[in-house]
Motif scaffolding. Structure first.
Motif, short mmCIF file in Angstrom:
data_model
loop_
_atom_site.label_atom_id
_atom_site.label_comp_id
_atom_site.label_asym_id
_atom_site.label_seq_id
_atom_site.Cartn_x
_atom_site.Cartn_y
_atom_site.Cartn_z
N GLU A 193 0.90 -1.27 0.07
CA GLU A 193 -0.01 0.08 -0.07
C GLU A 193 0.78 1.15 0.02
O GLU A 193 0.57 2.05 -0.72
N GLN A 194 1.85 1.21 0.78
CA GLN A 194 2.48 2.41 1.09
C GLN A 194 3.95 2.26 1.47
O GLN A 194 4.30 1.64 2.13
N LEU A 195 4.87 3.18 1.00
CA LEU A 195 6.12 3.37 1.55
C LEU A 195 6.54 4.64 1.82
O LEU A 195 6.31 5.56 1.38
N VAL A 196 7.14 4.93 2.94
CA VAL A 196 7.53 6.17 3.52
C VAL A 196 9.10 6.25 3.75
O VAL A 196 9.74 5.53 4.57
N PHE A 197 9.65 7.21 2.96
CA PHE A 197 11.29 7.17 3.19
C PHE A 197 11.56 8.58 4.19
O PHE A 197 10.86 9.48 4.12
N CYS A 198 12.04 8.36 5.28
CA CYS A 198 12.34 8.96 6.33
C CYS A 198 13.87 9.46 6.35
O CYS A 198 14.74 8.54 6.53
N HIS A 199 14.12 10.70 6.41
CA HIS A 199 15.47 11.27 6.62
C HIS A 199 15.61 12.54 7.53
O HIS A 199 14.67 13.45 7.28
N ASP B 228 15.37 1.49 23.00
CA ASP B 228 15.04 2.17 21.72
C ASP B 228 13.66 2.92 21.66
O ASP B 228 13.23 3.73 21.34
N MET B 229 12.80 1.66 21.88
CA MET B 229 11.34 1.77 21.78
C MET B 229 11.01 2.99 22.61
O MET B 229 9.89 3.53 22.56
N GLU B 230 11.61 2.94 23.95
CA GLU B 230 11.16 3.59 24.92
C GLU B 230 11.59 5.34 24.67
O GLU B 230 10.75 6.09 25.08
N TRP B 231 12.50 5.40 23.68
CA TRP B 231 12.87 6.73 23.10
C TRP B 231 11.64 7.14 22.06
O TRP B 231 11.31 8.21 22.10
N VAL B 232 11.49 6.09 21.32
CA VAL B 232 10.45 6.24 20.46
C VAL B 232 8.90 6.78 20.71
O VAL B 232 8.40 7.62 20.29
N ARG C 73 13.88 9.32 18.45
CA ARG C 73 12.89 10.20 18.52
C ARG C 73 12.62 10.60 17.24
O ARG C 73 11.37 10.93 16.78
N SER C 74 13.58 10.98 16.52
CA SER C 74 13.06 11.49 14.90
C SER C 74 12.45 10.56 14.32
O SER C 74 11.54 10.77 13.85
N TYR C 75 13.05 9.06 14.44
CA TYR C 75 12.19 7.85 13.96
C TYR C 75 10.86 8.03 14.21
O TYR C 75 9.70 7.86 13.67
N GLY C 76 10.53 8.17 15.54
CA GLY C 76 9.11 8.48 16.06
C GLY C 76 8.38 9.25 15.71
O GLY C 76 7.31 9.13 15.60
N ARG C 77 8.92 10.27 15.48
CA ARG C 77 7.98 11.38 14.86
C ARG C 77 7.46 11.20 13.38
O ARG C 77 6.68 11.39 13.12
N LYS D 85 6.55 -3.03 8.53
CA LYS D 85 7.75 -3.02 9.04
C LYS D 85 8.68 -1.85 8.59
O LYS D 85 8.06 -1.12 7.82
N ALA D 86 9.51 -1.61 9.50
CA ALA D 86 10.41 -0.54 9.19
C ALA D 86 11.96 -0.84 9.28
O ALA D 86 12.10 -1.76 9.93
N VAL D 87 12.90 -0.25 8.64
CA VAL D 87 14.32 -0.46 8.71
C VAL D 87 14.76 0.70 8.83
O VAL D 87 14.69 2.00 8.22
N ILE D 88 15.84 0.75 9.88
CA ILE D 88 16.91 2.02 10.01
C ILE D 88 18.03 1.67 9.31
O ILE D 88 18.58 0.79 9.83
N ILE D 89 18.44 2.51 8.46
CA ILE D 89 19.80 1.92 7.73
C ILE D 89 20.98 2.34 8.72
O ILE D 89 21.11 3.61 8.83
#
Ligand code: NAD
Length: 368
Positions: free
Chosen positions: A13-19, A122-126, A97-101, A80-84
């Motif tokens: 359905e959807q892909l989101v690129f986060c930078h 890490d998820m507690e930061w998120v 926290r940036s990922y969380g936003r 699913k998400a991947v952080i490179i």
């Protein structure tokens, strides 16, 4: 390859690129299917060689989550998400926290959690930045370590397989060969010993071996390479993927394969039929190891351990349904699991065509 070709291949359905330059965040969030509910799936942190590898991984893994949630009877879709990046050197509060936003900006279409390379911390930061995160520690009202629930689900699936094959679900006197006694394996051995099974284990980690043999009496230990040939009723892989392959199948003396490891079949189309031909009943990996996911999904409703335990126990009935579909339709249990998941998505998609007039308050209810 184009992005839309790749998305079209598996119907995403959807892909989101986060930078985010300041924190070094480069992430991709993939939402595969939200017919059943918001897309739930972990966030993997990995040093991918190429961006294409990260894209393929997130597309593949998010689709897998659609099937896993659907088969588990959850009202959740697949994402699913991947952080490179290198999970050892690149982690920071600001990065997560940036990922969380970014997760928050999807307004609940995607719910994140920990995965390979990320942790509860890490998820507690998120969680500081988004409501749409699960898999938080018990201390913060979350569901905590999923491994005991994964192990419970494996035992339930194993019992369903024994019942289907022998007419009795009893573990008493059954021989079980357990590959890997880490987080899940340890709890699995506990259930097996309590049920009266004769347990043989292997591990490459001597400390984990000592922990399990110290905790339970009568455990036999074999070398890692010898586990496949152990004369047993059940082979339980809880370490690595692809351990059911051309080399191991001829060694098997078991009549059931049931364990927590992901992607157990080296090649699904080859090794699922190979097991079937030898009369070995296979409890599909993503069904039998869904206990951790069911537990984490429970957190979305306000965590309750008894309810989570009951829901994880339903893996017994789900496995039985899968074995029945496989027998009735003359297909492998792996294919039957996919069929069960696809039929549920189709059926639930169809009922949503009826206009109810009222927008239900959003809930993450699971099937009873
Ligand atoms: P873990 O890392 O705690 O345990 C894995 C164990 O396997 C370790 O003790 C390791 O030393 C051992 N091992 C590695 N290579 C081996 C080999 N060649 N031979 C024998 N032993 C070997 O992992 P875990 O959390 O217990 O998960 C086990 C499996 O279940 C993994 O494949 C994981 O992806 C899957 N899984 C886990 C969960 C969960 O809730 N933890 C949920 C779903 C699926």
């Amino acid at each position: 390859m184009t992005v839309f070709e790749e998305m079209g291949r598996r119907d995403h359905e959807q892909l989101v690129f986060c930078h985010d330059e300041a924190t070094g965040l480069k992430a991709i969030i993939a939402i595969h299917n939200t017919t059943l509910g918001p897309a739930l799936g972990g966030c993997r942190m990995w040093q991918y060689e190429k961006e294409e590898d990260a894209l393929r991984d997130v597309l593949r893994l998010s689709r897998g989550m659609t099937y896993k949630s659907a088969a588990a009877g959850l009202n959740l879709g697949g994402g699913k998400a991947v952080i490179i990046g290198d999970s050892k050197s690149m982690k920071s509060e600001a990065l997560f926290r940036s990922y969380g936003r970014f997760v928050q900006s999807l307004a609940g279409r995607y719910i994140t959690a920990e995965d390979v390379g990320t942790s509860v911390r890490d998820m507690e930061w998120v969680r500081n930045e988004t409501d749409h995160v699960t898999g938080i520690s018990r201390a913060l009202g979350g569901s905590g370590d999923p491994s005991p629930f994964t192990a419970l689900g494996v035992v339930m699936g194993m019992k369903a397989a024994l019942k289907w094959q022998t007419g009795s679900e009893s573990l008493s006197g059954k021989k079980v060969a357990v590959q890997g006694v880490g987080h899940v394996g340890f709890h699995l051995v506990k259930h097996l010993v309590e049920g009266g099974a004769q347990v043989t284990v292997c591990d490459i980690d001597q400390d984990n071996l000592k922990k399990v043999t110290g905790a339970f009496n009568g455990i036999e230990v074999v070398a890692p390479d010898d586990i496949y040939g152990v004369d047993c009723d059940v082979f339980a892989p809880n370490a690595l993927g692809a351990v059911v392959n051309d080399d191991t199948i001829p060694q098997f003396k078991c009549s059931i394969v049931a364990g927590s490891a992901n992607n157990v079949l080296a090649v699904e189309e080859i090794h699922a039929p190979a097991l079937k031909e030898r009369g070995i009943l296979y409890a599909p990996d993503y069904v039998i190891n869904a206990g951790g996911l069911i537990n984490v999904a429970n957190e979305l409703e306000g965590y309750n351990q008894d309810r989570a335990t009951n829901q994880v126990s339903s893996i017994y009935d789900i496995c039985t349904d899968i074995f029945r579909i496989a027998e009735n339709e003359g297909i492998t249990s792996q294919k039957a699991a996919n069929t069960l998941a696809e039929r549920r998505i189709q059926a639930m998609g169809r009922i949503k065509h009826t206009y109810t007039g009222v927008q239900l308050k959003k809930r993450q209810k699971t099937m009873p």
